[in-house]
Write an enzyme that holds these catalytic residues in place. Structure first.
Site, PDB file in Angstrom:
ATOM      1  NE  ARG A 107      -4.258  -1.800   1.839  1.00  0.00           N
ATOM      2  CZ  ARG A 107      -4.413  -2.851   2.640  1.00  0.00           C
ATOM      3  NH1 ARG A 107      -3.589  -3.038   3.655  1.00  0.00           N
ATOM      4  NH2 ARG A 107      -5.381  -3.710   2.427  1.00  0.00           N
ATOM      5  CE  LYS A 129       0.563  14.315 -14.333  1.00  0.00           C
ATOM      6  NZ  LYS A 129       0.374  14.784 -15.733  1.00  0.00           N
ATOM      7  CD  GLU A 171       8.361  16.696 -21.523  1.00  0.00           C
ATOM      8  OE1 GLU A 171       7.692  17.690 -21.185  1.00  0.00           O
ATOM      9  OE2 GLU A 171       7.848  15.592 -21.775  1.00  0.00           O
ATOM     10  CE  LYS A 209       6.259  17.912 -13.597  1.00  0.00           C
ATOM     11  NZ  LYS A 209       6.458  16.673 -14.362  1.00  0.00           N
ATOM     12  CD  GLU A 219      -2.563  16.519 -15.297  1.00  0.00           C
ATOM     13  OE1 GLU A 219      -3.284  16.032 -16.169  1.00  0.00           O
ATOM     14  OE2 GLU A 219      -1.360  16.250 -15.175  1.00  0.00           O
ATOM     15  NE  ARG A 223       1.618  17.598 -12.217  1.00  0.00           N
ATOM     16  CZ  ARG A 223       2.119  16.711 -11.360  1.00  0.00           C
ATOM     17  NH1 ARG A 223       1.661  16.659 -10.117  1.00  0.00           N
ATOM     18  NH2 ARG A 223       3.066  15.872 -11.737  1.00  0.00           N
ATOM     19  CG  ASN A 227      -0.636  16.675 -19.558  1.00  0.00           C
ATOM     20  OD1 ASN A 227       0.020  15.649 -19.561  1.00  0.00           O
ATOM     21  ND2 ASN A 227      -1.296  17.092 -18.495  1.00  0.00           N
ATOM     22  CG  HIS A 230       2.661  15.499 -22.937  1.00  0.00           C
ATOM     23  ND1 HIS A 230       3.319  16.705 -23.059  1.00  0.00           N
ATOM     24  CD2 HIS A 230       3.475  14.705 -22.200  1.00  0.00           C
ATOM     25  CE1 HIS A 230       4.480  16.634 -22.425  1.00  0.00           C
ATOM     26  NE2 HIS A 230       4.594  15.442 -21.899  1.00  0.00           N
ATOM     27  CG  HIS A 234       0.579  10.664 -24.502  1.00  0.00           C
ATOM     28  ND1 HIS A 234      -0.102  10.969 -23.348  1.00  0.00           N
ATOM     29  CD2 HIS A 234       1.889  10.846 -24.202  1.00  0.00           C
ATOM     30  CE1 HIS A 234       0.754  11.299 -22.394  1.00  0.00           C
ATOM     31  NE2 HIS A 234       1.973  11.248 -22.898  1.00  0.00           N
ATOM     32  CG  HIS A 247       7.640  11.034 -23.458  1.00  0.00           C
ATOM     33  ND1 HIS A 247       6.325  10.890 -23.849  1.00  0.00           N
ATOM     34  CD2 HIS A 247       7.660  12.029 -22.524  1.00  0.00           C
ATOM     35  CE1 HIS A 247       5.574  11.760 -23.175  1.00  0.00           C
ATOM     36  NE2 HIS A 247       6.362  12.456 -22.373  1.00  0.00           N
TER      37      HIS A 247
END
Length: 342
Positions: A107, A129, A171, A209, A219, A223, A227, A230, A234, A247
Site C-alpha cells: 500500500r 506522477k 520538455e 514545474k 492536476e 498542471r 501536457n 502530449h 501520446h 517520448h
C-alpha cells in the site's frame, strides 16, 4: 543560484550526488545500460541496512505490468517491508515504473528519484506522477505517489547521447512556451555545449514545474498545461508503436501539431509558430510525422486522461508565455489539422 527546491512532501537537490544513509533495506531499480554506467557511483554513495539491485529491460515498450511485477517480486524475495525504500536510477521509464511499484507495494513505501536523462531531470522525476502503458495508450494505469527526494546531478548527462539530450530539451521548450516568454528567449540563445548555461536551464525548468505542482499537485487545474504537446504526442507513440520515437521527440512533434491547431484558432501568430518550430529544430527535435490513419489518430484522443464527458481537452499555447485549455473545438477543424500531417 539555489541548490535546492522545496516542495510540500520532498526536496529537489541539484549538484553532485551526496552521501545517502538509510537505516532500512534499499532496493535500487535500474536498467542494464544505466547499471553499467552509473550504478557504481550510486553504490559508492549509499549506506543502508541492506542494499539490493534489480534491473528491468531498457525502453518504453517495457513500461508495463511485467516490469512492475518483476520489481515487486524482487521486493518480496528480499523481504522488503513498509519501512523499506526503493531508488529509481534511470530515465523517465525507470522513474515512472519504480514509483508505481513503490506506490502499490504494501500500500505504498518511500522511493527516491535519481534521474539520469535530461528529460527525467527537467520533468518526469518531479511531481509524483507514476504509471505504465497498455494497449489503449500511455500512462493510463498509475497513481500519484510523491518521491521522498529527487537528486539531480548533471554528471549523469555526460554519457547521454545527443538524441536523448534533444528529447529532454523538448520538455524544456514546453515549459517556456506555456509559462515564460523570457525563458523562451534564453533558450533561443542557449549553447548546449556550455555546461553552466545548460545547468541554469535545468534549474529554471525544474523551478517552473515545481511551482505548478505546488499550485496543483493532482492536476485538477493549471498542471494540465504541462501536457502541452502530449495529447498529440501520446497518439503518435501509440500509432507508431512505442520505441520508434523517444517520448520527448513525440512531444516535440505534438507541440507542432498543437501549434497548428492554435494557429487555426488565432491563438498564436505565424511568427510565433515559426519561432517555436525553429527552436525545436535548433535542438534537433523532430517536428514532422506522417499520420497513418487520421480517424483512428483522432479517436486516440478520447483515451487521453484529460478528456471528460466525451470532450477532448486540448492544451494550446496562447502566444509565447501563455497557455489555454479548449474542450469545444469542432471535430472537423481538428481533422483538418491532422490531415496536414497525413
Amino acid at each position: 543560484m539555489e541548490s535546492k527546491i522545496h516542495l510540500p512532501h520532498y526536496t529537489i537537490s541539484f549538484g553532485k550526488l551526496p552521501k545517502l544513509a538509510f537505516d532500512t533495506k534499499v532496493l535500487i531499480v535500474t536498467n542494464p545500460k544505466i547499471a553499467g554506467l552509473h550504478l557504481p557511483t550510486l553504490l559508492a554513495k549509499l549506506q543502508a541496512k541492506e542494499v539490493y539491485c534489480h534491473t528491468i529491460a531498457d525502453g518504453e515498450i517495457y513500461k508495463d505490468f511485467k516490469s512492475v511485477e518483476s520489481i515487486l517480486e524482487a521486493a518480496f524475495n528480499h523481504r522488503l517491508d513498509r519501512k523499506s525504500l526503493m531508488i529509481a536510477l534511470g530515465g523517465g521509464v525507470i522513474g515512472d515504473v519504480v514509483g508505481f511499484a513503490a506506490g502499490i507495494f504494501m500500500r505504498g513505501i518511500d522511493f527516491i528519484q535519481i534521474p539520469t536523462t535530461l528529460l527525467a531531470q527537467v520533468d518526469s522525476s518531479v511531481g509524483g506522477k507514476t504509471g505504465i502503458n497498455n494497449a489503449f495508450g500511455k500512462n493510463l494505469i498509475g497513481l500519484f505517489h510523491q518521491p521522498k527526494a529527487v537528486f539531480i546531478d548533471a554528471q549523469f548527462l555526460h554519457t547521454l547521447p545527443q538524441r536523448e539530450l534533444s528529447a529532454g530539451l523538448a520538455e524544456v521548450v514546453k515549459k517556456a512556451v506555456c509559462f515564460d516568454k523570457n525563458f523562451f528567449k534564453v533558450l533561443e540563445e542557449l549553447d548546449c555545449k556550455d555546461e553552466s548555461a545548460l545547468l541554469a536551464v535545468i534549474q529554471k525548468a525544474v523551478g517552473i514545474k515545481a511551482q505548478v505542482v505546488r499550485e496543483d499537485e493532482k492536476e485538477q487545474g493549471i498542471r494540465a498545461a504541462l501536457n502541452y504537446g502530449h495529447t498529440f504526442g501520446h497518439s503518435i507513440e501509440l500509432e507508431s508503436g512505442y520505441g520508434k520515437f523517444l517520448h520527448g521527440e513525440a512531444v516535440g512533434i505534438g507541440m507542432v501539431m498543437a501549434n497548428t491547431l492554435a494557429l487555426a484558432l488565432n491563438l498564436i501568430t505565424q511568427k510565433e509558430f515559426d519561432a517555436i518550430k525553429a527552436l525545436l529544430e535548433k535542438f534537433r527535435i523532430p517536428t514532422d510525422y506522417a499520420i497513418k490513419n487520421v480517424e483512428s489518430f483522432y479517436g486516440n484522443f478520447f483515451l487521453d486522461k484529460k478528456s471528460l464527458n466525451s470532450r477532448i481537452k486540448f492544451i494550446l499555447p496562447k502566444s509565447i508565455g501563455g497557455v489555454c485549455f479548449k474542450n469545444d473545438i469542432p471535430k472537423a477543424l481538428v481533422l483538418d489539422v491532422l490531415r496536414e500531417f497525413a
